[in-house]
Structure formats: C-alpha cells, structure tokens
Design a protein around this motif. Structure first.
Motif, PDB file in Angstrom:
ATOM      1  N   GLY A  82     -33.083  19.942 -18.751  1.00 35.99           N
ATOM      2  CA  GLY A  82     -32.394  18.930 -17.948  1.00 35.99           C
ATOM      3  C   GLY A  82     -32.936  18.891 -16.519  1.00 35.99           C
ATOM      4  N   ALA A  83     -33.743  19.898 -16.173  1.00 35.63           N
ATOM      5  CA  ALA A  83     -34.332  19.922 -14.817  1.00 35.63           C
ATOM      6  C   ALA A  83     -35.465  18.915 -14.670  1.00 35.63           C
ATOM      7  CB  ALA A  83     -34.847  21.326 -14.521  1.00 35.63           C
ATOM      8  N   HIS A  84     -35.877  18.308 -15.784  1.00 38.43           N
ATOM      9  CA  HIS A  84     -37.111  17.497 -15.749  1.00 38.43           C
ATOM     10  C   HIS A  84     -36.834  16.020 -15.954  1.00 38.43           C
ATOM     11  CE1 HIS A  84     -38.250  21.405 -17.979  1.00 38.43           C
ATOM     12  NE2 HIS A  84     -38.330  21.608 -16.677  1.00 38.43           N
ATOM     13  N   VAL A  85     -37.103  15.218 -14.946  1.00 37.05           N
ATOM     14  CA  VAL A  85     -37.055  13.764 -15.140  1.00 37.05           C
ATOM     15  C   VAL A  85     -38.345  13.148 -14.601  1.00 37.05           C
ATOM     16  CG1 VAL A  85     -34.532  13.624 -14.949  1.00 37.05           C
ATOM     17  CG2 VAL A  85     -35.924  13.212 -12.920  1.00 37.05           C
ATOM     18  N   VAL A  86     -38.764  12.085 -15.278  1.00 32.06           N
ATOM     19  CA  VAL A  86     -39.835  11.238 -14.743  1.00 32.06           C
ATOM     20  C   VAL A  86     -39.158   9.958 -14.290  1.00 32.06           C
ATOM     21  CG1 VAL A  86     -41.889   9.887 -15.324  1.00 32.06           C
ATOM     22  CG2 VAL A  86     -41.596  12.178 -16.277  1.00 32.06           C
ATOM     23  N   VAL A  87     -39.421   9.542 -13.068  1.00 27.92           N
ATOM     24  CA  VAL A  87     -38.808   8.312 -12.552  1.00 27.92           C
ATOM     25  C   VAL A  87     -39.629   7.121 -13.051  1.00 27.92           C
ATOM     26  CG1 VAL A  87     -38.249   7.014 -10.480  1.00 27.92           C
ATOM     27  CG2 VAL A  87     -37.850   9.478 -10.548  1.00 27.92           C
ATOM     28  N   LEU A  88     -39.023   6.382 -13.963  1.00 21.72           N
ATOM     29  CA  LEU A  88     -39.725   5.228 -14.548  1.00 21.72           C
ATOM     30  C   LEU A  88     -39.477   3.949 -13.768  1.00 21.72           C
ATOM     31  CD1 LEU A  88     -39.015   5.769 -18.370  1.00 21.72           C
ATOM     32  CD2 LEU A  88     -41.157   6.176 -17.137  1.00 21.72           C
ATOM     33  N   GLY A  89     -38.391   3.889 -13.027  1.00 15.74           N
ATOM     34  CA  GLY A  89     -38.038   2.674 -12.295  1.00 15.74           C
ATOM     35  C   GLY A  89     -36.876   2.956 -11.361  1.00 15.74           C
ATOM     36  N   PRO A  90     -36.406   1.951 -10.656  1.00 15.07           N
ATOM     37  CA  PRO A  90     -35.396   2.167  -9.612  1.00 15.07           C
ATOM     38  C   PRO A  90     -34.089   2.785 -10.112  1.00 15.07           C
ATOM     39  CG  PRO A  90     -36.312  -0.043  -9.478  1.00 15.07           C
ATOM     40  CD  PRO A  90     -36.845   0.557 -10.747  1.00 15.07           C
ATOM     41  N   ASP A  91     -33.773   2.570 -11.399  1.00 13.58           N
ATOM     42  CA  ASP A  91     -32.554   3.201 -11.916  1.00 13.58           C
ATOM     43  C   ASP A  91     -32.801   3.856 -13.277  1.00 13.58           C
ATOM     44  OD1 ASP A  91     -32.873   1.077 -13.586  1.00 13.58           O
ATOM     45  OD2 ASP A  91     -30.860   0.257 -13.330  1.00 13.58           O
ATOM     46  N   HIS A  92     -34.062   4.160 -13.550  1.00 16.80           N
ATOM     47  CA  HIS A  92     -34.467   4.520 -14.907  1.00 16.80           C
ATOM     48  C   HIS A  92     -35.230   5.834 -14.916  1.00 16.80           C
ATOM     49  CE1 HIS A  92     -36.655   2.885 -18.766  1.00 16.80           C
ATOM     50  NE2 HIS A  92     -35.883   3.926 -19.031  1.00 16.80           N
ATOM     51  N   VAL A  93     -34.790   6.766 -15.759  1.00 17.01           N
ATOM     52  CA  VAL A  93     -35.513   8.041 -15.868  1.00 17.01           C
ATOM     53  C   VAL A  93     -35.860   8.342 -17.323  1.00 17.01           C
ATOM     54  CG1 VAL A  93     -34.504   9.078 -13.801  1.00 17.01           C
ATOM     55  CG2 VAL A  93     -33.359   9.403 -16.008  1.00 17.01           C
ATOM     56  N   LEU A  94     -36.920   9.123 -17.477  1.00 15.29           N
ATOM     57  CA  LEU A  94     -37.354   9.604 -18.789  1.00 15.29           C
ATOM     58  C   LEU A  94     -37.017  11.088 -18.857  1.00 15.29           C
ATOM     59  CD1 LEU A  94     -39.030   8.909 -21.372  1.00 15.29           C
ATOM     60  CD2 LEU A  94     -41.027   9.751 -20.119  1.00 15.29           C
ATOM     61  N   MET A  95     -36.425  11.494 -19.988  1.00 14.38           N
ATOM     62  CA  MET A  95     -36.059  12.909 -20.147  1.00 14.38           C
ATOM     63  C   MET A  95     -36.417  13.371 -21.550  1.00 14.38           C
ATOM     64  SD  MET A  95     -32.325  13.297 -18.504  1.00 14.38           S
ATOM     65  CE  MET A  95     -32.556  15.074 -18.578  1.00 14.38           C
ATOM     66  N   ALA A  96     -36.422  14.673 -21.740  1.00 15.77           N
ATOM     67  CA  ALA A  96     -36.687  15.218 -23.076  1.00 15.77           C
ATOM     68  C   ALA A  96     -35.425  15.136 -23.932  1.00 15.77           C
ATOM     69  CB  ALA A  96     -37.143  16.665 -22.957  1.00 15.77           C
ATOM     70  N   ALA A  97     -35.647  14.954 -25.225  1.00 12.30           N
ATOM     71  CA  ALA A  97     -34.513  14.922 -26.158  1.00 12.30           C
ATOM     72  C   ALA A  97     -33.773  16.255 -26.173  1.00 12.30           C
ATOM     73  CB  ALA A  97     -35.029  14.597 -27.552  1.00 12.30           C
ATOM     74  N   SER A  98     -34.438  17.309 -25.716  1.00 16.47           N
ATOM     75  CA  SER A  98     -33.809  18.637 -25.728  1.00 16.47           C
ATOM     76  C   SER A  98     -32.775  18.830 -24.623  1.00 16.47           C
ATOM     77  CB  SER A  98     -34.893  19.712 -25.604  1.00 16.47           C
ATOM     78  OG  SER A  98     -35.657  19.475 -24.430  1.00 16.47           O
ATOM     79  N   ALA A  99     -32.507  17.786 -23.842  1.00 15.43           N
ATOM     80  CA  ALA A  99     -31.517  17.909 -22.761  1.00 15.43           C
ATOM     81  C   ALA A  99     -30.400  16.876 -22.932  1.00 15.43           C
ATOM     82  CB  ALA A  99     -32.202  17.750 -21.405  1.00 15.43           C
ATOM     83  N   PRO A 100     -29.704  16.905 -24.069  1.00 15.06           N
ATOM     84  CA  PRO A 100     -28.705  15.848 -24.331  1.00 15.06           C
ATOM     85  C   PRO A 100     -27.534  15.864 -23.354  1.00 15.06           C
ATOM     86  CG  PRO A 100     -28.545  17.591 -25.992  1.00 15.06           C
ATOM     87  CD  PRO A 100     -29.779  17.876 -25.188  1.00 15.06           C
TER      88      PRO A 100
ATOM     89  N   THR B 129     -36.691  18.592 -10.350  1.00 17.73           N
ATOM     90  CA  THR B 129     -37.337  17.290 -10.116  1.00 17.73           C
ATOM     91  C   THR B 129     -36.349  16.451  -9.296  1.00 17.73           C
ATOM     92  OG1 THR B 129     -36.556  16.488 -12.263  1.00 17.73           O
ATOM     93  CG2 THR B 129     -38.833  17.303 -12.174  1.00 17.73           C
ATOM     94  N   ALA B 130     -36.641  15.163  -9.152  1.00 14.44           N
ATOM     95  CA  ALA B 130     -35.756  14.329  -8.322  1.00 14.44           C
ATOM     96  C   ALA B 130     -35.432  13.031  -9.052  1.00 14.44           C
ATOM     97  CB  ALA B 130     -36.428  14.020  -6.984  1.00 14.44           C
ATOM     98  N   LEU B 131     -34.222  12.571  -8.859  1.00 15.79           N
ATOM     99  CA  LEU B 131     -33.783  11.280  -9.408  1.00 15.79           C
ATOM    100  C   LEU B 131     -34.362  10.147  -8.550  1.00 15.79           C
ATOM    101  CD1 LEU B 131     -30.110  12.354 -10.180  1.00 15.79           C
ATOM    102  CD2 LEU B 131     -31.923  11.839 -11.841  1.00 15.79           C
ATOM    103  N   PRO B 132     -34.261   8.904  -9.001  1.00 14.13           N
ATOM    104  CA  PRO B 132     -34.856   7.807  -8.224  1.00 14.13           C
ATOM    105  C   PRO B 132     -34.299   7.691  -6.800  1.00 14.13           C
ATOM    106  CG  PRO B 132     -34.391   7.061 -10.451  1.00 14.13           C
ATOM    107  CD  PRO B 132     -33.768   8.431 -10.323  1.00 14.13           C
ATOM    108  N   ASP B 133     -33.077   8.162  -6.560  1.00 15.35           N
ATOM    109  CA  ASP B 133     -32.526   8.074  -5.192  1.00 15.35           C
ATOM    110  C   ASP B 133     -32.957   9.256  -4.325  1.00 15.35           C
ATOM    111  OD1 ASP B 133     -31.060  10.174  -6.158  1.00 15.35           O
ATOM    112  OD2 ASP B 133     -29.087   9.240  -5.876  1.00 15.35           O
ATOM    113  N   GLY B 134     -33.816  10.117  -4.868  1.00 11.29           N
ATOM    114  CA  GLY B 134     -34.337  11.237  -4.084  1.00 11.29           C
ATOM    115  C   GLY B 134     -33.514  12.507  -4.205  1.00 11.29           C
ATOM    116  N   SER B 135     -32.378  12.467  -4.906  1.00  6.82           N
ATOM    117  CA  SER B 135     -31.584  13.691  -5.013  1.00  6.82           C
ATOM    118  C   SER B 135     -32.236  14.642  -6.017  1.00  6.82           C
ATOM    119  CB  SER B 135     -30.137  13.372  -5.391  1.00  6.82           C
ATOM    120  OG  SER B 135     -30.091  12.638  -6.590  1.00  6.82           O
ATOM    121  N   LEU B 136     -32.148  15.938  -5.681  1.00  7.09           N
ATOM    122  CA  LEU B 136     -32.822  16.958  -6.489  1.00  7.09           C
ATOM    123  C   LEU B 136     -31.915  17.436  -7.615  1.00  7.09           C
ATOM    124  CD1 LEU B 136     -34.325  19.142  -3.589  1.00  7.09           C
ATOM    125  CD2 LEU B 136     -35.426  17.258  -4.839  1.00  7.09           C
TER     126      LEU B 136
END
Ligand SMILES: CN(C)C(=N)NCCC[C@H](N)C(=O)O
Length: 276
Positions: free
Chosen positions: A196-214, A166-173
C-alpha cells in the motif's frame, strides 16, 4: 495526453533478478509477461503514450526501468546503481531519454544512485540514502537538478525509498515509517499493508496500485481517489512494485515527444493537485 511512459519488457533472465529482503521464490516468466502487458495497458488506458526502452537482456532486473534514470523537467539523470549487476541498464535508458529530447546527465563514479530512491513531490525531491544510493550520488543529483529542494532520507531495511513511501497526486506522503528516518519528512500517512506504500500518479485524481494492497486501495477510494489496480505478483517476488516498472515523463518535459498516441482520459479533479 499526460505524457510518455517509458517501460522495458521483462527479459529472458528475469527470474535471476536480485532479492535482498525477501526469500527467493520461482518466477513464472509467462505470467510475468502477461502481468507486464496488463500494467502497460493500465498506463495506456489512463492516456499515457507508452514507449519501450531497448532491452538489456543480460541484466535480469532491467524491467525495473525506474532505477536506471530520473526525469525532472527537461533533464534525465542516468543512475549508477549501488548494485553493480544493474549498471548495464543505462545505455537503453539513455537512448530513450535522447529520443524524447531530454537533456542527459549522469551520476559519475564513485557516486551511486537508483531511481527507486528518488521521489519528486512538487519542488521537493526526497532521496533515499541506503544500500543503492549514497551521499555522493545524492549530492551529484542535487547539483544536476539545481534549484530543487533535495531532502536526503536515511533508509534502513528497505530496498529503496519508494519501497517504503510514495506520494498521492496532492503531494501527501503515504507509506510505512518503520524503515525511514521520518524526522526529515512532513507527516506520512501510514498504510495498512506493505504494498500500500506504492502508488504511481496516473492523473490529477488517479493512482495505480498493486492488487496486493486491497485495504489501502479501499481507503484511498473512500477518500475520493480513483484507483486502478494491477496484479504484479511476479515482480513483487523480485522486490519490485508498481513504481519500478515505468518512468513517467510529463508532456511538458519532453520537447521531442510525438503528438500521436492513444486517446487521453484526463479526468479533472477539484483537489489541490501537484500533478505536473
Ligand atoms: C521502488 N523499487 C522497489 C524499485 N525501484 N526497484 C526494484 C528493483 C528490484 C530488483 N530486484 C533489485 O533488487 O534491484
């Protein structure tokens, strides 16, 4: 208000969802409902207005609503899954897209495409080519999204492209390169654990991730990203991840989106953000 998040509640047949790359284990329906509510609460807390897509109770995997449609700008493209058991999921998705005032197109037979194979990063649209999405589906999508740069990425052993990156809010994979043809990608930051490969971009500096990727969450937080974690274990048992459970439609994309909803928290970052 960043926009509208489309979600679909887990249906009565959730436990019968498809598993391909993991061994089937029992799914606790009550726990799944509670986890889904917590996921929805995380979207709301980040300022997203949440809209429920009509149920598709005959389709066990309908909760993974991301696969039924792709939203790009003011266009919604209804998918046509490579898994025929999932093709009944698009009717509700179409109604939701029309309610938001989006222009609706669809992938036509014999092409196949699941939304989980589509990763939009700025003007580029990476599309996984694998068991659920074929060349025809990718070409149709490219035609419907005219003007966007579409990059097919061969996948092997991953359910969807977004199972692996997936990609972080700055577009990096970020992701795990093992199941992807990385030769067509810019650099991919390797994460220490599969979810840890999975993020949802919630905002400009904010991501949602699963608890299974501490460990990945810790690394991203150390880099200055705000990370919200949710336990989605019952959906991971069915090869789902955080991205699959919603379709985020930015405010600018949906002319008919109502102006009401929960208060927005729109933290502003000084990063070069590609968040819409
Ligand atoms: C990015 N991912 C993984 C998704 N968008 N979808 C997951 C669907 C899982 C479902 N049991 C299936 O096999 O279809």
């Amino acid at each position: 208000m960043p926009g509208t998040a489309l979600v679909r509640r887990p249906g009565p047949r959730l436990a019968d969802g498809i598993v391909t790359h993991v061994e089937r284990r029992p799914v606790d329906a009550g726990l799944a409902r509670a986890q889904h509510e917590a996921y929805v609460a995380a979207l709301r807390d980040a300022g997203w207005r949440v809209r429920a897509v009509d149920p598709a109770d005959d389709c066990p995997d309908a909760v993974f609503v991301e696969d039924a449609l792709v939203v790009a700008g003011d266009t919604a493209v209804l998918g046509r899954s490579g898994a025929s058991a999932r093709r009944g999921e698009t009717a509700g998705a179409e109604r939701a897209a029309r309610d938001l005032g989006l222009r609706v197109s669809r992938i036509e037979p014999p092409g196949t495409l699941d939304g989980g194979d589509v990763l939009q990063v700025g003007d580029t649209v990476y599309v996984g080519r694998g068991s659920r999405t074929d060349e025809d589906g990718i070409c149709q999508l490219a035609g419907l999204l005219g003007g966007r740069r579409v990059v097919p990425v061969a996948t092997d052993g991953a359910l969807h492209l977004k199972s692996a990156m997936t990609a972080l809010p700055d577009g990096s994979l970020i992701g795990l390169p093992g199941h992807l043809d990385t030769s067509v990608l810019p650099c991919l930051r390797v994460v220490p654990e599969p979810s840890g490969a999975h993020v949802v971009v919630l905002g400009p500096d904010h991501v949602l991730m699963a608890a299974s990727a501490p460990r990945t969450a810790e690394l991203l937080a150390a880099d200055g990203w705000r990370v919200t974690r949710v336990d989605i274990g019952e959906f991971e048992a069915l090869e789902g991840c955080v991205t699959c459970l919603s379709v985020l439609v930015p405010e600018s994309a949906s002319p008919a989106g109502p102006a009401d909803g929960p208060g927005a928290s729109t933290a502003v970052s000084d990063r070069g953000s590609r968040f819409p």
